[in-house]
Design a protein around this motif. Structure first.
Motif, PDB file in Angstrom:
ATOM      1  N   ASP A   1       0.816  -1.219   0.000  1.00 59.25           N
ATOM      2  CA  ASP A   1       0.000   0.000   0.000  1.00 59.25           C
ATOM      3  C   ASP A   1       0.846   1.265   0.000  1.00 59.25           C
ATOM      4  O   ASP A   1       0.364   2.334  -0.349  1.00 59.25           O
ATOM      5  CB  ASP A   1      -0.928   0.012   1.210  1.00 59.25           C
ATOM      6  CG  ASP A   1      -2.018  -1.046   1.105  1.00 59.25           C
ATOM      7  OD1 ASP A   1      -2.311  -1.483  -0.027  1.00 59.25           O
ATOM      8  OD2 ASP A   1      -2.571  -1.431   2.150  1.00 59.25           O
ATOM      9  N   SER A   2       2.108   1.150   0.390  1.00 52.35           N
ATOM     10  CA  SER A   2       2.963   2.337   0.437  1.00 52.35           C
ATOM     11  C   SER A   2       3.588   2.672  -0.918  1.00 52.35           C
ATOM     12  O   SER A   2       4.270   3.676  -1.054  1.00 52.35           O
ATOM     13  CB  SER A   2       4.071   2.155   1.483  1.00 52.35           C
ATOM     14  OG  SER A   2       4.928   1.106   1.087  1.00 52.35           O
TER      15      SER A   2
ATOM     16  N   SER B   1       0.943  16.828 -12.104  1.00 55.28           N
ATOM     17  CA  SER B   1       0.001  16.774 -10.988  1.00 55.28           C
ATOM     18  C   SER B   1       0.553  15.936  -9.842  1.00 55.28           C
ATOM     19  O   SER B   1       0.482  16.316  -8.675  1.00 55.28           O
ATOM     20  CB  SER B   1      -1.329  16.195 -11.476  1.00 55.28           C
ATOM     21  OG  SER B   1      -2.179  15.923 -10.396  1.00 55.28           O
ATOM     22  N   VAL B   2       1.110  14.781 -10.176  1.00 52.09           N
ATOM     23  CA  VAL B   2       1.679  13.902  -9.152  1.00 52.09           C
ATOM     24  C   VAL B   2       2.893  14.566  -8.497  1.00 52.09           C
ATOM     25  O   VAL B   2       3.057  14.511  -7.275  1.00 52.09           O
ATOM     26  CB  VAL B   2       2.051  12.532  -9.757  1.00 52.09           C
ATOM     27  CG1 VAL B   2       2.841  11.687  -8.783  1.00 52.09           C
ATOM     28  CG2 VAL B   2       0.795  11.797 -10.198  1.00 52.09           C
ATOM     29  N   LEU B   3       3.735  15.203  -9.296  1.00 53.31           N
ATOM     30  CA  LEU B   3       4.921  15.861  -8.753  1.00 53.31           C
ATOM     31  C   LEU B   3       4.569  16.966  -7.768  1.00 53.31           C
ATOM     32  O   LEU B   3       5.296  17.211  -6.808  1.00 53.31           O
ATOM     33  CB  LEU B   3       5.772  16.454  -9.873  1.00 53.31           C
ATOM     34  CG  LEU B   3       6.548  15.478 -10.726  1.00 53.31           C
ATOM     35  CD1 LEU B   3       7.276  16.210 -11.845  1.00 53.31           C
ATOM     36  CD2 LEU B   3       7.531  14.691  -9.896  1.00 53.31           C
ATOM     37  N   ALA B   4       3.460  17.629  -8.008  1.00 53.09           N
ATOM     38  CA  ALA B   4       3.047  18.721  -7.129  1.00 53.09           C
ATOM     39  C   ALA B   4       2.572  18.217  -5.769  1.00 53.09           C
ATOM     40  O   ALA B   4       2.580  18.955  -4.790  1.00 53.09           O
ATOM     41  CB  ALA B   4       1.935  19.535  -7.794  1.00 53.09           C
ATOM     42  N   LYS B   5       2.205  16.943  -5.683  1.00 52.80           N
ATOM     43  CA  LYS B   5       1.615  16.399  -4.460  1.00 52.80           C
ATOM     44  C   LYS B   5       2.529  15.499  -3.653  1.00 52.80           C
ATOM     45  O   LYS B   5       2.284  15.263  -2.486  1.00 52.80           O
ATOM     46  CB  LYS B   5       0.372  15.580  -4.819  1.00 52.80           C
ATOM     47  CG  LYS B   5      -0.724  16.371  -5.470  1.00 52.80           C
ATOM     48  CD  LYS B   5      -1.838  15.438  -5.904  1.00 52.80           C
ATOM     49  CE  LYS B   5      -2.832  16.167  -6.784  1.00 52.80           C
ATOM     50  NZ  LYS B   5      -3.777  15.253  -7.394  1.00 52.80           N
ATOM     51  N   LYS B   6       3.562  14.946  -4.258  1.00 52.72           N
ATOM     52  CA  LYS B   6       4.331  13.899  -3.596  1.00 52.72           C
ATOM     53  C   LYS B   6       5.838  14.119  -3.698  1.00 52.72           C
ATOM     54  O   LYS B   6       6.317  14.756  -4.610  1.00 52.72           O
ATOM     55  CB  LYS B   6       4.009  12.540  -4.213  1.00 52.72           C
ATOM     56  CG  LYS B   6       2.586  12.094  -4.031  1.00 52.72           C
ATOM     57  CD  LYS B   6       2.428  10.654  -4.440  1.00 52.72           C
ATOM     58  CE  LYS B   6       1.053  10.156  -4.152  1.00 52.72           C
ATOM     59  NZ  LYS B   6       0.880   9.684  -2.810  1.00 52.72           N
ATOM     60  N   HIS B   7       6.543  13.501  -2.762  1.00 52.27           N
ATOM     61  CA  HIS B   7       8.004  13.376  -2.846  1.00 52.27           C
ATOM     62  C   HIS B   7       8.296  11.928  -3.253  1.00 52.27           C
ATOM     63  O   HIS B   7       7.658  10.999  -2.773  1.00 52.27           O
ATOM     64  CB  HIS B   7       8.671  13.670  -1.504  1.00 52.27           C
ATOM     65  CG  HIS B   7      10.056  13.111  -1.446  1.00 52.27           C
ATOM     66  ND1 HIS B   7      11.080  13.622  -2.191  1.00 52.27           N
ATOM     67  CD2 HIS B   7      10.553  12.047  -0.785  1.00 52.27           C
ATOM     68  CE1 HIS B   7      12.170  12.896  -1.964  1.00 52.27           C
ATOM     69  NE2 HIS B   7      11.874  11.942  -1.117  1.00 52.27           N
ATOM     70  N   PHE B   8       9.263  11.757  -4.122  1.00 55.81           N
ATOM     71  CA  PHE B   8       9.632  10.424  -4.578  1.00 55.81           C
ATOM     72  C   PHE B   8      11.019  10.068  -4.080  1.00 55.81           C
ATOM     73  O   PHE B   8      11.958  10.833  -4.267  1.00 55.81           O
ATOM     74  CB  PHE B   8       9.624  10.357  -6.113  1.00 55.81           C
ATOM     75  CG  PHE B   8       8.260  10.529  -6.687  1.00 55.81           C
ATOM     76  CD1 PHE B   8       7.436   9.438  -6.856  1.00 55.81           C
ATOM     77  CD2 PHE B   8       7.790  11.781  -7.029  1.00 55.81           C
ATOM     78  CE1 PHE B   8       6.166   9.587  -7.379  1.00 55.81           C
ATOM     79  CE2 PHE B   8       6.521  11.944  -7.542  1.00 55.81           C
ATOM     80  CZ  PHE B   8       5.709  10.846  -7.714  1.00 55.81           C
TER      81      PHE B   8
END
Length: 167
Positions: free
Chosen positions: A8-9, A51-58
């Motif tokens: 799930d992570s 959009s994903v980059l704006a919300k998360k750290h990878f």
């Protein structure tokens, strides 16, 4: 065959499909999405990634076969990797994933310009290359000009993933 289910992570992001156009086409790519033009698919791909980059750290970003086949992801990979590399607070590891030997087309020699561009992209963007192969059967040394280009690149041989033991 059982399907691999990530924990799930782990977030898996599937971008709309772009496919090779075929050897008789003037275009290099075509839309892999029914009802969408190539331009629409490329815009949609970039919008999803931004959009994903704006919300998360990878912690890590893995690209499959890019930059060995730049036509597959250059529209997305280079701007995104450049943007993520600029974030020095939370560094992201960049991994190129390749299967077997990264032959071009019909196992012709790699043009020197292509090798220089490959090395530049690997050196500029990537921390490592994961090479999914059995080194006893196939490795990059089988293509001397490729082996020479990659001699200073951090390559990790992973082997293959089997769903069960061979009989």
């Amino acid at each position: 065959v059982s399907i691999f289910v990530p924990s799930d992570s782990v977030d898996f992001i599937q971008l709309p499909s772009v496919q090779p156009a075929g050897k008789f086409s003037a275009e290099k790519q075509i839309s892999g999405e029914s009802g969408l033009s190539l331009e629409e698919v490329l815009r949609k791909r970039l919008a999803i990634v931004k959009s994903v980059l704006a919300k998360k750290h990878f912690d890590a970003v893995i690209t499959e076969f890019y930059p060995f086949a730049p036509e597959r992801m250059a529209d997305i990979a280079e701007p995104i990797i450049s943007q993520l590399k600029q974030n020095s607070t939370f560094p992201t590891k960049f991994i190129c994933s390749i299967r077997d030997i990264p032959f071009n087309g019909k196992r012709k020699k790699y043009p020197k310009d292509d090798l220089a561009a490959l090395l530049q992209r690997l050196s500029s963007f990537y921390d490592t290359v994961w090479h999914h192969t059995d080194p006893h059967i196939v490795d990059t040394s089988m293509i001397p000009e490729l082996a020479e280009t990659l001699q200073d690149v951090n390559i990790k041989t992973t082997g293959y993933i089997l769903s069960s033991s061979p009989k």
